[in-house]
Design an enzyme around this catalytic site. Structure first.
Site, PDB file in Angstrom:
ATOM      1  N   GLN A 103       0.775  -1.240   0.000  1.00  0.00           N
ATOM      2  CA  GLN A 103       0.000   0.000   0.000  1.00  0.00           C
ATOM      3  C   GLN A 103       0.807   1.290   0.000  1.00  0.00           C
ATOM      4  OE1 GLN A 103      -3.596   2.186   2.561  1.00  0.00           O
ATOM      5  NE2 GLN A 103      -2.993   0.115   3.056  1.00  0.00           N
ATOM      6  N   SER A 104       1.788   1.437   0.869  1.00  0.00           N
ATOM      7  CA  SER A 104       2.438   2.750   1.013  1.00  0.00           C
ATOM      8  C   SER A 104       3.115   3.200  -0.275  1.00  0.00           C
ATOM      9  CB  SER A 104       3.452   2.711   2.162  1.00  0.00           C
ATOM     10  OG  SER A 104       4.470   1.754   1.909  1.00  0.00           O
ATOM     11  N   ARG A 124       7.487  -9.909  -9.747  1.00  0.00           N
ATOM     12  CA  ARG A 124       8.065 -11.251  -9.895  1.00  0.00           C
ATOM     13  C   ARG A 124       7.244 -12.076 -10.879  1.00  0.00           C
ATOM     14  NH1 ARG A 124       8.028 -13.715  -4.175  1.00  0.00           N
ATOM     15  NH2 ARG A 124       8.476 -15.590  -5.398  1.00  0.00           N
ATOM     16  N   ASP A 159      12.765 -11.497 -13.240  1.00  0.00           N
ATOM     17  CA  ASP A 159      13.409 -12.282 -12.192  1.00  0.00           C
ATOM     18  C   ASP A 159      14.731 -11.586 -11.871  1.00  0.00           C
ATOM     19  OD1 ASP A 159      14.683 -14.059 -10.551  1.00  0.00           O
ATOM     20  OD2 ASP A 159      14.306 -15.821 -11.792  1.00  0.00           O
ATOM     21  N   PHE A 183      10.639  -1.866   0.209  1.00  0.00           N
ATOM     22  CA  PHE A 183      11.079  -3.160   0.722  1.00  0.00           C
ATOM     23  C   PHE A 183      11.447  -3.048   2.200  1.00  0.00           C
ATOM     24  CE2 PHE A 183      12.560  -3.789  -3.828  1.00  0.00           C
ATOM     25  CZ  PHE A 183      11.589  -4.732  -4.135  1.00  0.00           C
ATOM     26  N   LYS A 222      10.447  -4.042  10.877  1.00  0.00           N
ATOM     27  CA  LYS A 222       9.348  -4.009   9.921  1.00  0.00           C
ATOM     28  C   LYS A 222       8.186  -3.236  10.526  1.00  0.00           C
ATOM     29  CE  LYS A 222       9.799  -8.140   7.030  1.00  0.00           C
ATOM     30  NZ  LYS A 222       9.134  -9.407   6.642  1.00  0.00           N
ATOM     31  N   VAL A 223       7.488  -2.505   9.678  1.00  0.00           N
ATOM     32  CA  VAL A 223       6.358  -1.707  10.155  1.00  0.00           C
ATOM     33  C   VAL A 223       5.201  -1.861   9.178  1.00  0.00           C
ATOM     34  CG1 VAL A 223       5.514   0.624  10.627  1.00  0.00           C
ATOM     35  CG2 VAL A 223       7.805  -0.044  11.366  1.00  0.00           C
ATOM     36  N   TYR A 224       4.008  -2.024   9.725  1.00  0.00           N
ATOM     37  CA  TYR A 224       2.792  -2.034   8.929  1.00  0.00           C
ATOM     38  C   TYR A 224       1.900  -0.875   9.399  1.00  0.00           C
ATOM     39  CZ  TYR A 224       4.231  -6.576   7.161  1.00  0.00           C
ATOM     40  OH  TYR A 224       4.929  -7.576   6.552  1.00  0.00           O
ATOM     41  N   GLU A 225       0.769  -0.711   8.720  1.00  0.00           N
ATOM     42  CA  GLU A 225      -0.115   0.434   8.964  1.00  0.00           C
ATOM     43  C   GLU A 225      -0.352   0.717  10.440  1.00  0.00           C
ATOM     44  OE1 GLU A 225      -2.521   3.506   8.938  1.00  0.00           O
ATOM     45  OE2 GLU A 225      -1.801   2.751   7.026  1.00  0.00           O
ATOM     46  N   ASP A 254       0.208   3.976   5.971  1.00  0.00           N
ATOM     47  CA  ASP A 254       0.599   3.536   4.632  1.00  0.00           C
ATOM     48  C   ASP A 254       0.330   4.611   3.586  1.00  0.00           C
ATOM     49  OD1 ASP A 254       1.769   0.985   4.822  1.00  0.00           O
ATOM     50  OD2 ASP A 254      -0.169   0.066   5.185  1.00  0.00           O
ATOM     51  N   GLY A 333      -9.007  21.414  17.012  1.00  0.00           N
ATOM     52  CA  GLY A 333      -8.682  22.826  16.931  1.00  0.00           C
ATOM     53  C   GLY A 333      -9.210  23.590  18.121  1.00  0.00           C
ATOM     54  N   GLY A 334      -9.289  24.889  17.989  1.00  0.00           N
ATOM     55  CA  GLY A 334      -9.740  25.727  19.095  1.00  0.00           C
ATOM     56  C   GLY A 334     -11.249  25.844  19.187  1.00  0.00           C
ATOM     57  N   GLN A 335     -11.976  25.255  18.232  1.00  0.00           N
ATOM     58  CA  GLN A 335     -13.432  25.344  18.229  1.00  0.00           C
ATOM     59  C   GLN A 335     -14.023  24.027  18.728  1.00  0.00           C
ATOM     60  OE1 GLN A 335     -14.731  28.211  17.556  1.00  0.00           O
ATOM     61  NE2 GLN A 335     -12.966  29.211  16.596  1.00  0.00           N
TER      62      GLN A 335
END
Length: 514
Positions: A103-104, A124, A159, A183, A222-225, A254, A333-335
């Site tokens: 996704q990202s 691939r 490949d 990656f 490793k990092v996901y959403e 992502d 916000g301020g409101q």
């Protein structure tokens, strides 16, 4: 600055920059003949030829001759005489080598494709982007997960472990402007595509990367959403005070980081006009989430100077801790604002509206909900007086909103400039005619799965229209790219196919070929 200084990508194959004229078939064939064998002249010979051409107001990039347009006297090209929307796309001439997946990264490259870049997605053989088969809803067809993130792209299968495959990748690097990848840390280097290798082949190449964390103790993780949301400060500040941290429905880790990366790429392309060289562009998902949650970092610093009075817990007499709390549906916000029930809420989970008690329209709010006396009551007349009473105020407003639908509330409030927003379900958004008319929601036809909805370009440019095209089939454009971009002959393409460099092979055969 010469007008051709920023030209690259497809410009070197398809256009004479700024002229607004069709290139003759003969000239195109002559140019293709030149670009197919750029190695024949040698580095010194090419440099001497380019210096001579530049003196004539010409420039040759990767074998293609570009002619500078005449300046209007201030160093800029003359404004196009073509009507707006007919002078090409914003990123025409930019070619992207897309190594992204999931996704990202695909969010980034799809946006660049929407802007006119030629995005070549490398996949691939026999497998492709993993999302082609994830969350699949139509048997034997690419999933919506894939199709909605890869529109307007071309797909080539390679490949990368095959010797001929590596040769193809090197030739693509020479012909592209930007390489984009997401990656795991170190994967690109392990493929042999180090920064030094890439820039030796193409010093103008921009290498753009999405990573989970920036340099530091977690950079190899490793990092996901949802991990990004938690590490970037979003989850700790999302949810209700008495409940656990929550992740958001919006993919800010992502897709949000992909949008940041697209901005970085366009900035690097612009800087390259001046410097003539590429650079690295890095977007860490933690950084991207924090940027989108910056108001909470603002509030963290404000805590040192006293309670956050616009947070509902202040009016409820609950003390603040050492960190910014979760604040439910309080406005950032301020409101002050809150989500209120509307007519039908008992059976419709989305029969709600977000209501903001903006100070300049407080009088209109009082009149609309039948509380005109609040306009002069010292307990309600000023914003500071209302802060300790917000829960009760929104309760009274909700008694009014529950008597009508969210759209009726919206119509009445908008008529007197009260800012509100109906809670729209995805079904309502998908069926909203105005979003179809603006190209925000687009119906696309696909050869194997049929018609589907996707999100079009969220950025509207008056002189760069966007036509959303379907996502590519796996390897759909392999032959086209080998021939038209890299200059391989039909016989050479046949040999490449036979070598197994672009087609699935058994493990034993692949190892032998490598």
């Amino acid at each position: 600055m010469p007008a051709f200084a920023g030209m690259s990508g497809r410009d070197r194959e398809e256009t004479t920059y700024g002229q607004g004229e069709e290139e003759s078939g003969q000239a195109r064939e002559e140019r293709k003949g030149e670009s197919r064998c750029p190695q024949g002249r040698g580095q010194e010979g090419r440099a001497e030829e380019e210096r001579a051409e530049e003196g004539r107001g010409e420039r040759r990039i990767h074998g293609a001759k570009l002619v500078a347009v005449k300046s209007n006297g201030n160093g800029h090209p003359k404004p196009s005489a073509k009507p707006f929307g007919q002078a090409g796309k914003a990123l025409d001439g930019v070619r992207i080598l897309d190594f992204t997946h999931v996704q990202s990264g695909p969010t980034c490259t799809q946006l660049l494709a929407y802007m006119g870049a030629d995005v070549i997605k490398v996949e691939r053989p026999g497998v492709g982007d993993i999302t082609r088969g994830q969350l699949r809803d139509v048997p034997n067809a690419d999933s919506l997960y894939f199709t909605m993130l890869n529109g307007n792209k071309r797909s080539i299968t390679i490949d990368s472990k095959h010797a001929k495959g590596r040769e193809i990748l090197d030739r693509l690097i020479k012909q592209c402007d930007v390489l984009v990848e997401n990656f795991a840390p170190g994967a690109l280097d392990r493929m042999g595509l180090t920064w030094d290798h890439i820039h030796k082949l193409n010093p103008r190449m921009i290498v753009a990367s999405v990573k989970g964390f920036g340099p530091g103790p977690y950079e190899d993780c490793k990092v996901y959403e949802n991990v990004a949301q938690c590490a970037g400060g979003s989850a700790s500040t999302t949810g209700f005070r008495e409940g656990p941290p929550l992740v958001t429905g919006a993919q800010i880790g992502d897709s949000g980081t992909g949008l940041h990366l697209a901005l970085g790429i366009t900035a690097a392309l612009y800087q390259r006009i001046r410097t003539g060289r590429g650079q690295k562009v890095l977007c860490a998902m933690q950084d991207g989430v924090l940027n989108l949650a910056r108001v909470k970092l603002r509030d963290q610093q404000r805590l040192a100077h006293g309670p956050l009075k616009e947070y509902s817990q202040y009016g409820e007499g609950i003390e603040f801790g050492k960190a910014v709390p979760r604040a439910g549906n309080d406005s950032g916000g301020g409101q002050p604002g809150w989500i209120l029930k509307c007519k039908g809420w008992e059976t419709d989970p989305d029969a709600y509206i977000y209501f903001i008690t903006q100070a300049p329209v407080w009088g209109a709010i009082c009149d609309l909900i039948g509380k005109p006396e609040w306009k002069t009551d010292p307990d309600y007349a000023t914003p500071n007086a209302r802060l300790p009473r917000l829960k009760a105020i929104f309760g009274t407003i909700e008694e009014w909103t529950m008597t009508q639908t969210k759209f009726e509330v919206m119509d009445k409030c908008n008529a007197v400039d009260i800012p509100v927003g109906p809670i729209l379900s995805m079904k309502e958004i998908a069926e909203e005619p105005s979003l179809r008319e603006t190209g925000t929601v687009v119906e696309v036809d696909h050869p194997t799965r049929g018609k589907y909805l996707t999100v079009g370009n969220p950025i509207k440019l008056s002189d760069s229209p966007c036509e959303v095209a379907r996502s590519p089939l796996l390897g759909e454009h392999t032959d086209e790219i080998l021939k038209d971009v890299l200059g391989y002959s039909a016989n050479e393409v046949a040999e490449i196919k036979g070598s197994g460099a672009i087609t699935p092979q058994e493990k034993g055969a692949r190892a032998e070929a490598a």
